[in-house]
Design an enzyme around this catalytic site. Structure first.
Site, short mmCIF file in Angstrom:
data_model
loop_
_atom_site.label_atom_id
_atom_site.label_comp_id
_atom_site.label_asym_id
_atom_site.label_seq_id
_atom_site.Cartn_x
_atom_site.Cartn_y
_atom_site.Cartn_z
N CYS B 52 24.79 47.82 35.61
CA CYS B 52 25.50 46.85 34.47
C CYS B 52 25.91 47.72 33.51
O CYS B 52 25.68 48.73 32.98
CB CYS B 52 24.28 46.08 33.95
SG CYS B 52 24.76 45.39 32.05
N CYS B 55 24.21 47.61 30.03
CA CYS B 55 23.04 48.25 29.65
C CYS B 55 22.93 49.38 28.94
O CYS B 55 23.83 50.31 28.94
CB CYS B 55 22.20 48.40 30.80
SG CYS B 55 21.40 46.94 31.48
N HIS B 116 18.40 43.41 29.85
CA HIS B 116 19.51 42.87 30.79
C HIS B 116 19.22 41.31 30.93
O HIS B 116 20.19 40.47 31.07
CB HIS B 116 19.29 43.72 32.00
CG HIS B 116 20.48 43.08 32.85
ND1 HIS B 116 21.87 43.52 32.68
CD2 HIS B 116 20.57 42.40 34.29
CE1 HIS B 116 22.51 42.86 33.70
NE2 HIS B 116 21.69 42.28 34.52
N ASN B 156 30.46 33.74 25.63
CA ASN B 156 30.63 32.67 26.95
C ASN B 156 29.25 33.15 27.48
O ASN B 156 29.06 34.24 28.03
CB ASN B 156 31.81 33.34 27.74
CG ASN B 156 33.08 33.09 27.03
OD1 ASN B 156 33.25 31.88 26.54
ND2 ASN B 156 34.05 33.82 27.17
N SER B 164 31.21 37.06 33.10
CA SER B 164 31.14 38.15 34.49
C SER B 164 29.79 39.03 34.39
O SER B 164 29.59 39.60 35.36
CB SER B 164 32.40 39.16 34.44
OG SER B 164 32.62 39.41 33.32
N HIS B 167 24.09 40.22 31.19
CA HIS B 167 23.52 40.98 30.21
C HIS B 167 23.99 40.11 28.88
O HIS B 167 25.07 39.59 28.67
CB HIS B 167 24.14 42.45 30.09
CG HIS B 167 23.51 43.12 29.18
ND1 HIS B 167 22.59 44.20 29.66
CD2 HIS B 167 23.28 43.21 27.91
CE1 HIS B 167 21.85 44.84 28.69
NE2 HIS B 167 22.51 44.08 27.36
N HIS B 169 25.26 39.04 25.69
CA HIS B 169 26.58 39.38 24.86
C HIS B 169 27.43 38.46 24.48
O HIS B 169 27.71 37.56 24.98
CB HIS B 169 27.34 40.82 25.59
CG HIS B 169 28.05 40.31 26.64
ND1 HIS B 169 27.72 39.90 28.00
CD2 HIS B 169 29.38 40.41 26.65
CE1 HIS B 169 28.75 39.31 28.57
NE2 HIS B 169 29.78 39.48 27.88
N GLN B 171 31.42 38.12 22.05
CA GLN B 171 32.68 38.83 21.76
C GLN B 171 33.24 38.50 20.03
O GLN B 171 32.75 37.62 19.89
CB GLN B 171 33.43 38.29 22.72
CG GLN B 171 33.61 38.87 24.33
CD GLN B 171 34.62 38.63 25.27
OE1 GLN B 171 35.57 39.17 24.71
NE2 GLN B 171 34.28 38.04 26.07
O1 LIG Z 1 36.82 38.98 28.14
P1 LIG Z 1 35.88 38.34 29.43
O2 LIG Z 1 34.56 38.10 29.16
O3 LIG Z 1 36.02 39.10 30.83
O4 LIG Z 1 36.79 37.02 30.01
C1 LIG Z 1 36.43 35.71 29.35
O5 LIG Z 1 36.55 35.34 28.25
C2 LIG Z 1 37.68 35.46 27.45
C3 LIG Z 1 37.73 34.98 26.32
O6 LIG Z 1 37.29 33.59 25.97
C4 LIG Z 1 38.76 34.55 28.52
O7 LIG Z 1 39.97 34.92 28.15
C5 LIG Z 1 38.54 34.75 29.98
O8 LIG Z 1 39.65 33.92 30.81
C6 LIG Z 1 37.27 34.89 30.67
O9 LIG Z 1 36.86 35.13 31.89
#
Ligand SMILES: O=P(O)(O)O[C@H]1O[C@H](CO)[C@@H](O)[C@H](O)[C@H]1O
Ligand SMILES: O=P(O)(O)O[C@H]1O[C@H](CO)[C@@H](O)[C@H](O)[C@H]1O
Lengths: 349, 349
Positions: B52, B55, B116, B156, B164, B167, B169, B171
């Site tokens: 990961c 981590c 994690h 997300n 993806s 873990h 997190h 943004q």
């Molecule tokens: O930045 P990540 O987590 O790889 O990407 C994810 O979040 C982003 C922000 O919402 C989006 O634009 C991507 O389509 C999504 O896969």
């Protein structure tokens, strides 16, 4: 300071149809993908499936039997989001945070063909002509219902787009109000018309046809292009070259030309990742409120979810939901990829 | 004629934050589902995963090594959608269909915990307090950058939301412009403030707290509710009870109360379908343009995709994309279901 390069630098583009922006990050296409992959069915579908509620002669959930239809077939949606019943309602004129109003409407399902395994891309042009005639009839019939002011024709294709049955079909939701996205478009088309005395999309198309860089395919009557402000990686729009406000204004030549471009566009989509390409599509055209709508121009949107391959889609999630739609590959690059593909379906090569 | 019953009849509800409607079809919840099911991972995740990139102590794609962090950890997004570089650009003042402008910004990743396999619902309140402190620091630091006018904090969660890596997190995308959705909200809050001299969401919350029917959980400082105009089946919003325009105005009591309600809400989400509940969440608060923003009220949105079970989500597709967001279950019913759930996580029962 570095000079702005639209092919390289992060930027925002403006969508005049809905007065919204999209964030474009051309440099980001190289991002590795470790997230969810879609499963794609590679099972060859049969021409007829006895368990399919859309196949000719089969019985639907409500007990009704489909006729032995030979072209397209239309029926009322058995689980409609809208109801036809008139509802007694007194509008509250006070300011309130709890503003609600009943909505009347009619939902129909349009089977495109009795063949369970055909999609637009693989249908003969005559079959698609038949679907367009069906859309014309439905737009007229539903539009004539006194309380119906808008007829939304659309298709969800592929399980990733929430489509529960691969049998080729679309839907029509007709209703009293202009739905939110249509109202936004309506207001912007109207403001442009009031200012210029011409049609926004018609004027836009003229410029795109000069530039060519976002045009995917065109014929005498229609062009399919990736709009400058596209949100989905391979989003496209089919626009009529003549100023046509609604599908019932098509000449028979235009009907055929629209069928041809629908087949060409969906074939290129299938060829892109050699898969039955998923999308949601929908026709935007004049409301059916009985008024003339010179501000409207017939067009059809295609919103496909795929990004890099048959199994990796673009997720419109956190930032996109809270902030703004975001794309990596530019509209020009996508258009070029689609333009460079063959009109011959990959299965027939 | 049948009298309008909001619990039974198809209707539209108005969202004053973005000036859009949602179509509600309460009678439609009984629709059978034959479409795509999401796969859910039932694998128990380890506390540490050597593969990961989030981590503690591991190496990321760009070769950098994460420190042995103990609480939260912030780094620049290795594949950012925005770039910090200043771009030379002369705005075209002529009317054009090709309106674009460069956009500068900073994207960061916020690891919530070195563990994690922890998510907000299973973290201790102190751990969440630590994340809130991190968000405060980032809002301040990023907001202080001269060209940054908006800081979007979001998460997300779950592979179905394009995440993806499990873990824990979130943004942060900070940028020059107000993103589309924020600008819409801003304009509506501003218009309300100019008219009434008070805050739209603050006034709205007062009414919701009297009615109680859409409130999921509350404490002295915050309430979590399903907004009257919710689009997603289990969409919620956390609103501060005091008039707070941004996260840096929280008292320490408010920080703790916010941590508690975050834990309570996400625990109820997990308990709903006994699964690690996917969602995208994001904080909406005052822009960082250096102005006072009395029209703003701190709030956090949760948009979860699930509809009927851990594997059946709501598809926002054809009609929703072309027309208008649509929901089946009413906001009141969803609120009641979430309210009736326990604050104790199902894994600890
Ligand atoms: O930045 P990540 O987590 O790889 O990407 C994810 O979040 C982003 C922000 O919402 C989006 O634009 C991507 O389509 C999504 O896969
Ligand atoms: O009516 P269907 O095909 O069962 O349902 C599909 O299309 C509808 C209209 O876009 C959406 O509301 C549903 O979420 C989707 O699953």
């Amino acid at each position: 300071m570095k000079k702005f390069d639209i092919n390289e630098d992060p930027h925002r583009r403006y969508n005049p149809l809905i007065n919204e922006w999209v964030l474009v990050s051309p440099h980001r296409s190289k991002r590795p993908w470790q997230g969810q992959n879609e499963t794609i069915s590679t099972i060859e579908l049969p021409k007829y499936d006895s368990t399919c509620y859309l196949c000719a002669g089969n019985v639907r959930a409500n007990g009704e039997r489909n006729p032995a239809y030979e072209n397209s077939f239309v029926f009322e949606n058995d689980f409609a989001a809208l109801k036809q019943e008139a509802i007694d309602f007194e509008e509250n004129t006070e300011e309130t945070f709890f503003k609600a109003q009943p909505e009347r409407g009619i939902s129909r399902v349009v089977c495109f063909s009795p063949k369970h395994n055909l999609t637009l891309s693989e249908m003969a042009v005559e079959g698609i002509v038949n679907i367009i005639h069906t859309w014309q009839k439905e737009y007229t019939d539903l539009g004539n219902v006194d309380y119906i002011n808008h007829v939304q024709i659309f298709e969800n294709k592929g399980s990733v787009m929430g489509c529960s049955n691969p049998h080729p079909h679309g839907q029509i939701w007709a209703q009293s109000s202009l739905p939110t996205e249509v109202e936004k478009t309506h207001n912007n088309l109207k403001a442009y018309f009031d200012k210029h005395g011409t049609n926004l999309l018609h004027d836009y198309l003229k410029e795109e046809l000069k530039l060519k860089e976002r045009v995917v395919v065109e014929n005498d009557h229609f062009a399919a292009l990736v709009p400058f402000w596209a949100v989905w990686p391979y989003e496209t729009m089919i626009i009529s070259k003549r100023h046509i406000t609604k599908i019932t204004e098509f000449t028979e030549d235009e009907v055929t030309a629209f069928a041809v471009i629908l087949k060409q566009l969906t074939t290129r989509y299938d060829n892109l990742f050699e898969t039955s390409f998923p999308y949601s599509s929908g026709i935007h055209q004049a409301p059916t409120d009985g008024e003339a709508h010179p501000e409207w121009q017939f067009h059809m949107h295609f919103y496909p979810p795929l990004l890099r391959s048959a199994t990796v889609k673009k997720f419109m999630v956190g930032y996109e939901m809270m902030g703004e739609s975001q794309r990596d590959i530019t509209a020009e690059k996508s258009a070029q990829m689609l333009r460079d593909l063959s009109d011959l379906h990959y299965k027939n090569k």
